[in-house]
Write an enzyme that holds these catalytic residues in place. Sequence first.
Site, PDB file in Angstrom:
ATOM      1  N   TRP A  86     -96.101  10.764  22.778  1.00 44.20           N
ATOM      2  CA  TRP A  86     -97.218  11.364  22.050  1.00 44.20           C
ATOM      3  C   TRP A  86     -96.844  11.970  20.709  1.00 44.20           C
ATOM      4  O   TRP A  86     -97.722  12.278  19.912  1.00 44.20           O
ATOM      5  CB  TRP A  86     -97.856  12.476  22.904  1.00 44.20           C
ATOM      6  CG  TRP A  86     -96.873  13.423  23.515  1.00 44.20           C
ATOM      7  CD1 TRP A  86     -96.411  13.399  24.806  1.00 44.20           C
ATOM      8  CD2 TRP A  86     -96.196  14.527  22.894  1.00 44.20           C
ATOM      9  NE1 TRP A  86     -95.502  14.404  25.015  1.00 44.20           N
ATOM     10  CE2 TRP A  86     -95.355  15.123  23.859  1.00 44.20           C
ATOM     11  CE3 TRP A  86     -96.229  15.083  21.606  1.00 44.20           C
ATOM     12  CZ2 TRP A  86     -94.552  16.229  23.587  1.00 44.20           C
ATOM     13  CZ3 TRP A  86     -95.428  16.190  21.322  1.00 44.20           C
ATOM     14  CH2 TRP A  86     -94.596  16.748  22.300  1.00 44.20           C
ATOM     15  N   GLU A 135     -84.821   4.610  23.699  1.00 44.20           N
ATOM     16  CA  GLU A 135     -84.608   5.726  22.759  1.00 44.20           C
ATOM     17  C   GLU A 135     -85.008   6.982  23.505  1.00 44.20           C
ATOM     18  O   GLU A 135     -86.183   7.220  23.756  1.00 44.20           O
ATOM     19  CB  GLU A 135     -85.424   5.515  21.481  1.00 44.20           C
ATOM     20  CG  GLU A 135     -85.015   6.459  20.354  1.00 44.20           C
ATOM     21  CD  GLU A 135     -85.844   7.731  20.343  1.00 44.20           C
ATOM     22  OE1 GLU A 135     -85.341   8.761  20.868  1.00 44.20           O
ATOM     23  OE2 GLU A 135     -86.975   7.710  19.837  1.00 44.20           O
ATOM     24  N   CYS A 150     -87.743  13.644  17.983  1.00 41.59           N
ATOM     25  CA  CYS A 150     -86.474  13.375  18.659  1.00 41.59           C
ATOM     26  C   CYS A 150     -85.288  13.466  17.708  1.00 41.59           C
ATOM     27  O   CYS A 150     -84.168  13.750  18.132  1.00 41.59           O
ATOM     28  CB  CYS A 150     -86.520  12.005  19.332  1.00 41.59           C
ATOM     29  SG  CYS A 150     -87.001  10.659  18.237  1.00 41.59           S
TER      30      CYS A 150
END
Length: 486
Positions: free
Chosen positions: A153, A252, A286
């Site tokens: 998201w 990932e 991330c």
Amino acid sequence: MNDSSLVLNLYVAGEWRGAAGRQVEPVFNPATAGIIGELPHATADDIDAALESAASAFPKSRDTSPPQRAAILKRAALLMRERQERAAQLMTLEQGKPLSESSLELTAAADILEWTANEGLRAYGRVIPARQPGSRQLTLREPVGVVAAFSPWNFPAATPMRKIAASLAAGCACIIKPSEETPATALEIARALHDAGLPPGTLNMLFGVPHEISKRLVSDELIRKISFTGSIAVGRQLLSLASQGVKRTTLELGGHAPFIVFDDVDVGGVADLAAASKFRNAGQICTAPTRFFVQDTAYREFSERFAAAAKGLRVGPGTQRETTMGPLANERRILAMDRLVADALKGGAKALAGGHRIAREGFFWEPTVLGELAPSAMCLREEPFGPLAMIIPFSREAEAIAGANALPYGLAAYAFTNDANRVVRLMDGIEAGMVAINSVAISVPESPFGGVKDSGFGLEGGTEGVEGYLNTKYVSQGAALLRTKS
């Protein structure tokens, strides 16, 4: 655009399937915690239809010339740019980031689609010099097959686009399950491709109970490639499932990025740049820098400047022009911030900025900067995935590199120095899939994106991203044997 305006569907076999006859789940606006739409869950029949349509579409996509495939993808990129203003409003409504950030992400997503469409034209094989006269040895690049993709998201346009663009440019068919928390943005991608003339079944978009859909798709023998962006725990589960069918996998799985600052730079300027990078998308990135290793001779100046930048952010709904940091995406992130900050403070850490939930409706947290952390602080080991920065002093270069490499993560890393010899040592010594030196620019369409160690393997983006959706076939052709006359 108001809180009841989202019309949400599944996209299966080139058709839009609504809520009728299906279970639904609410989609929330993180700035208000209010419901903004109801998302239909795919039924078993919907998943079967997606698989069947992808199976039917793949041979046609494989046999379509790369220029024809590219033309459709580039038309879709143009449509996305034309519709960018509305799509940015949708993204901010369901994800929370400021409108300016939503707009920039949609620009990036369209750029990814266009660049990858062109890269699909260059899926070259090669000719290998033959050992015998009259023989030929060559390699051919062929699409791997039907792809199952899963995206989170935090970047609801750019992350699914990397998977969709590469799979379609390579000639695959793609079934993607974007996040149920940010469906409207992903559906805008499907709509642009649909309107650009993408053949039915080449792309399917499903939503539902994540583990049920992922297990069904990954276990199906039709699926030949898995691409997943998300948590380490879920990535391991999908990898285990994929291994049973010997399916190619790209993972990932997040990071806990180090950011090393030496005292031979403009410390204040680097602190401002670091804060802007850290608190973009409320730190829910991330590749966001999280562990700031600062040389002890620059520690005080950096900490004060960084904390001042954090305190100067305007936190509020992403729809308000003055907002520079929006809400967290959901209550889970609030609870995670509370747990990590409380643990650090209990262990003796000092809050240089923030540290608390903001008392208003929605999921708002103060931009938080911690110093003087105990080595046992959980936030030094667990990815915060939120607006939490930890500043850690060091004295020697080797100490900084060891700290950067101390965790099992290895996605992104950053370092700032004006020592040319040190730059080379940092490039060689830091264990990460992506290393930025004197820069925070870590991702552009033409560059590979991916990590090492527990941050995953395989690459998306760039030439390497398209290669992940292609098989290499070796062909050895000998001279024809002539029939001898009797």
